[in-house]
Design an enzyme around this catalytic site. Sequence first.
Site, mmCIF file in Angstrom:
data_model
loop_
_atom_site.group_PDB
_atom_site.id
_atom_site.type_symbol
_atom_site.label_atom_id
_atom_site.label_comp_id
_atom_site.label_asym_id
_atom_site.label_seq_id
_atom_site.Cartn_x
_atom_site.Cartn_y
_atom_site.Cartn_z
ATOM 1 C CG HIS A 188 34.307 49.337 69.112
ATOM 2 N ND1 HIS A 188 33.236 49.731 69.869
ATOM 3 C CD2 HIS A 188 33.807 49.083 67.882
ATOM 4 C CE1 HIS A 188 32.135 49.715 69.139
ATOM 5 N NE2 HIS A 188 32.462 49.328 67.923
ATOM 6 C CG ASP A 224 33.109 51.544 72.712
ATOM 7 O OD1 ASP A 224 34.073 51.983 72.053
ATOM 8 O OD2 ASP A 224 32.332 50.668 72.286
ATOM 9 N N GLY A 253 28.343 47.829 61.655
ATOM 10 C CA GLY A 253 28.506 49.067 60.910
ATOM 11 C C GLY A 253 27.841 50.252 61.569
ATOM 12 C CB SER A 290 30.409 50.612 65.814
ATOM 13 O OG SER A 290 30.215 49.386 66.455
ATOM 14 C CB SER A 320 29.021 50.612 72.827
ATOM 15 O OG SER A 320 30.039 49.711 73.225
#
Length: 451
Positions: free
Chosen positions: A211, A241, A321, A323, A339
């Site tokens: 993402h 992801d 942040g 991720s 994720s």
Amino acid sequence: MSHKRIPKRKAAIAVGSVAALGAAALLLPHANASQSHGDDASPRTFKATDVSSVASMLATQLGDAFAGSYYDPAKKQLVINIVGNNSNVVNQIEQAGAVAHQVQNSTSALQAATKTLKADATIPGTAWAVDPKTNEIQVTADSTVTGTKWDTVESTVKNLGSGVATLKKSAGTFKTFVDGGDAIFGGNARCSLGFNVTAGDGTPAFLTAGHCGVAAAKWSDSQTGASIATVDQATFPGNGDFALVKYDDPATQTNSAVNVGNGQSVQINQAVEAAVGQQVFRMGSTTGLHNGNVTGLDATVNYPEGTVTGLIQTDVCAEAGDSGGSLFTQDGGAVGLTSGGSGDCTAGGETFFQPVTTALAAVGATLGAGDAGAGAGAGAVDPSASAGGAADPGAGGAVDPSAGASDAAGAGDQAGGAADQSGAMGDQSGAAGDQSGAGMNDGSGMVSATP
């Protein structure tokens, strides 16, 4: 702004890899002890990173009798769930050094129940994964699932039958953790780098969340800096992801280590499969270092942007942040990429991770410079590190999780030396980069991946 050439030593750090710690620096007692060998029928002690291969072997051998597995960290044992009471099956499990545990639900029954959930309860804010410890599907609904949505999920779970699934409510909201390893910036998003890799064509690259990859094509190591990497592949939502991001400078060294803050790092030796019950550590640019346990595999999460399958479920906290950040084991196994999830690092919650093994296979990449699997001497972290407090010399220099937010000259600006691929003590002269400042999206709230 003109393109800047990133010095090799800085590039290795600015995206989440720093010099390796010495093998004994943060090692817990017996953390890397080899399996014990008693008589063939006695349960053996395993490292968590070794149980997946044994469980996979037994799954193939046992066929329909196999009903999942998990790791017992207290006893360091592998537990194999079985349906029925076939002594031949039990003997095979015991000969492999594992422990047989009779359960109610077969793998096929749980898979059928999962298909029912997908058909009848795919509602944003819900998630589910099989918990082999309870031999049930754990269904979670976040705070947005109310009214008729909650009624639908609740009735679906109930209709699966007794002892098949349980439903719980989460106080938070399932969202991807886009906002600010070390911080990387792209467009209006801030994420974290997961692991440095070598792409299939031999060029240097890194893995992060998918993402993040669909949120921006170009990524920098500072909020206002020039691009250092460009997205090559990204998957989100759907079957995972993850994103492969190639460095713009082909001379960049893809050192295989994770910055855990406070001038310390853990050398990454290989990609490993997650096991339920396994202790894991997560590093992200917003909240730094935290640890917890794997609670489910092959999880399905229904984010606002769409459904993502095949994730690892844990009780490790994360925030906006984080991720794309690294999920790894104490002894240097790369497990996952952050994720999303619910909650925060104050109240806790559920967090989901993309398995690294799946991502590497999908994008055709290898960890580090392509030979990380043969690396020697991994640095290791002390689980007590995530409890806060300064490094404890008496504990072998436990990592302070707050170090992940230590303030240096600027976001991603590191002064450390290049990572030492041999696994010996690397040259690290600077602390971790500035992780505490607000990025393009402030850590005050979790935001979705799409612009």
